[in-house]
Design an enzyme around this catalytic site. Structure first.
Site, PDB file in Angstrom:
ATOM      1  N   SER A 188       0.801  -1.227   0.000  1.00 34.52           N
ATOM      2  CA  SER A 188       0.000   0.000   0.000  1.00 34.52           C
ATOM      3  C   SER A 188       0.834   1.277   0.000  1.00 34.52           C
ATOM      4  CB  SER A 188      -0.957  -0.007   1.183  1.00 34.52           C
ATOM      5  OG  SER A 188      -0.236  -0.101   2.379  1.00 34.52           O
ATOM      6  N   HIS A 216      -5.770  -4.225  -1.800  1.00 34.92           N
ATOM      7  CA  HIS A 216      -5.590  -3.128  -2.762  1.00 34.92           C
ATOM      8  C   HIS A 216      -5.660  -3.616  -4.212  1.00 34.92           C
ATOM      9  CE1 HIS A 216      -4.737   0.239  -0.075  1.00 34.92           C
ATOM     10  NE2 HIS A 216      -4.184  -0.660   0.712  1.00 34.92           N
ATOM     11  N   LYS A 247     -12.662  -0.921   0.320  1.00 38.06           N
ATOM     12  CA  LYS A 247     -11.901  -0.135  -0.671  1.00 38.06           C
ATOM     13  C   LYS A 247     -12.645  -0.190  -2.019  1.00 38.06           C
ATOM     14  CE  LYS A 247      -7.583  -1.176   1.794  1.00 38.06           C
ATOM     15  NZ  LYS A 247      -7.582  -0.091   2.778  1.00 38.06           N
TER      16      LYS A 247
HETATM   17  C1  LIG Z   1      -3.277  -4.597   2.827  1.00 35.04           C
HETATM   18  C2  LIG Z   1      -4.381  -4.284   3.789  1.00 35.04           C
HETATM   19  N1  LIG Z   1      -4.900  -5.266   4.537  1.00 35.04           N
HETATM   20  C3  LIG Z   1      -5.888  -5.039   5.406  1.00 35.04           C
HETATM   21  C4  LIG Z   1      -6.432  -3.783   5.569  1.00 35.04           C
HETATM   22  C5  LIG Z   1      -7.536  -3.567   6.555  1.00 35.04           C
HETATM   23  O1  LIG Z   1      -8.756  -3.525   5.902  1.00 35.04           O
HETATM   24  P1  LIG Z   1     -10.080  -3.122   6.695  1.00 35.04           P
HETATM   25  O2  LIG Z   1     -10.232  -1.648   6.539  1.00 35.04           O
HETATM   26  O3  LIG Z   1     -11.168  -3.925   6.050  1.00 35.04           O
HETATM   27  O4  LIG Z   1      -9.871  -3.520   8.116  1.00 35.04           O
HETATM   28  C6  LIG Z   1      -5.938  -2.727   4.810  1.00 35.04           C
HETATM   29  C7  LIG Z   1      -6.503  -1.360   4.972  1.00 35.04           C
HETATM   30  O5  LIG Z   1      -5.841  -0.392   5.112  1.00 35.04           O
HETATM   31  C8  LIG Z   1      -4.886  -2.981   3.897  1.00 35.04           C
HETATM   32  O6  LIG Z   1      -4.367  -1.980   3.162  1.00 35.04           O
END
Ligand SMILES: Cc1ncc(COP(=O)(O)O)c(C=O)c1O
Length: 400
Positions: A188, A216, A247
């Site tokens: 990210s 992502h 997202k």
């Molecule tokens: C790679 C990754 N995994 C997990 C999450 C967490 O997702 P959630 O908002 O559904 O808890 C994010 C969110 O920022 C993320 O970028």
């Protein structure tokens, strides 16, 4: 050494001092409250802005079809489930979304969680114990790091996307009962892809399982948006997928684990603690997410637009001499390296009507500060041009 017992007043004063240290170092995160819906044109902190920093990759956060589906579910099924899944919190809508995600991802079974953070937080401890080993990419998301900490398995880490180092760690893990390699599909902070083909090859060589967090990527990466396993043609070689509904898939909330092994999902329903001990996702969010999957299937051009917008922004920025981390993902890191410069640029962009955030240490390594731009299918050519012009103008005003 004997610790001095502090009063509540001392404790609060210490917190205040720590907050001042963060502020002085330019590391205090400031929130800018939005007053309208999540979109490209937003109002934040009382200002009209073009939004270039949300995860709304497909522009579905305020999509009419999704809103209608969610409203109708609110009317029909009410506001909330007031229960965890295994007591009175499983609704037909949850089962339908799990089935639709399974079809979309071409896996065998899926389990919903309140968030992807919870999905990653609950998975490792439920499936692995002290006889197993988990090998994690050094840039994996915080939820993966925390989830692994909750599990008794041996922990090993390999340098970001470094297959040679992964092989070293696989050798170090030999003798473990089961070995899991876990990676983000897309990182990210960098917008880079995990080398899934190489990871799957190594996993096969050493008999390891592969897990990918595709938060992502799901919805717009790969021929039908099924994510990085589809993009790298390794769908049948990835054992576990995690992802978010927060997202590209509508942007509300909720997460999931999906797998080609139904036994993995069955065990998570029995043992994953955030699934067992946290309220189930509200039916309106579930119905909206089902509608989001339908919109994505009916409109494959949306994902293509997201990627075309990313390519356009990258080309215009390079033309104007900015340093970018290379790639094709709609996460585009514009590198300033110096922490204070990145913060000053984000502020100057804000003054020019562009909403974008600077990331600096400890979120990214020291000396690699950046502004992370995120493109959406909803951005127009003119809006992207406006953003690039703002970068050029801000750079010149700051004398960079
Ligand atoms: C790679 C990754 N995994 C997990 C999450 C967490 O997702 P959630 O908002 O559904 O808890 C994010 C969110 O920022 C993320 O970028």
């Amino acid at each position: 050494m004997e610790l001095e017992i502090s009063s509540i007043g001392d404790f609060i004063n210490e917190l205040r001092d720590k907050l001042v240290v963060l502020e002085d170092a330019g590391l205090l995160k400031q929130e800018r409250p939005l007053s309208g819906s999540q979109a490209v044109e937003i109002q934040a902190s009382g200002k009209e802005l073009l939004n270039f920093c949300s995860n709304n990759y497909l522009g579905l956060a305020n999509n009419e079809e999704i809103i209608t589906a969610a409203k109708s579910a609110l009317d029909t099924y009410g506001f909330g489930m007031a229960s965890v899944r295994f007591i009175a919190g499983t609704h037909n809508q949850h089962l339908l979304l799990e089935k639709k995600l399974t079809e979309f991802l071409a896996t065998s079974a899926t389990i919903l969680f309140p968030s992807c953070f919870d999905a990653n937080g609950g998975l490792f401890e439920a499936l692995f114990d002290e006889n197993d080993a988990i090998i994690s990419d050094s840039l994996n998301h915080a939820s993966i790091i925390d989830g692994i900490r909750l599990c008794k398995a041996k922990r090993l880490r390999y340098q970001n996307r470094d297959l040679a180092d992964l092989e070293v760690q696989l050798k170090a893990a030999s003798g473990s009962k089961s070995i899991l390699i876990i990676t983000d599909g897309v990182f990210s902070m960098d917008g880079s892809f995990a080398p899934l083909k190489g990871i799957c090859d190594l996993a096969e060589k050493y008999g390891a399982l592969v897990m990918v967090d595709d938060s992502h990527a799901t919805g717009f990466i790969g021929a039908t948006g099924a994510g990085t396993p589809q993009y790298f043609d390794v769908v049948n070689r990835v054992d576990i997928l995690s992802g978010t509904l927060g997202k590209a898939l509508g942007g509300a909330s909720g997460g999931y684990i999906s797998s080609r092994h139904p036994e993995i999902i069955a065990m998570l329903r029995q043992k994953a603690r955030p699934y067992l001990f946290s309220n189930s996702v509200p039916p309106s969010v579930v119905a909206g997410s089902i509608a989001a999957l339908d919109v994505i299937k009916a409109h494959p051009e949306r994902g293509k637009k997201t990627l075309a917008n990313a390519a356009l922004f990258r080309a215009l920025m390079l033309e104007n001499g900015f340093e970018l981390l290379p790639g094709e993902h709609p996460i585009v890191p514009v590198m300033f390296r110096d922490e204070h410069t990145a913060v000053a640029m984000a502020k100057a962009l804000f003054e020019r009507g562009i909403f974008a955030v600077a990331f600096s240490y400890p979120v990214v390594p020291l000396g690699k500060a950046r502004i992370r731009i995120q493109l959406s299918a909803s951005h127009t050519f003119e809006e992207i041009r406006t953003c690039v012009d703002a970068f050029v103008d801000a750079r010149s005003t700051l004398g960079l």
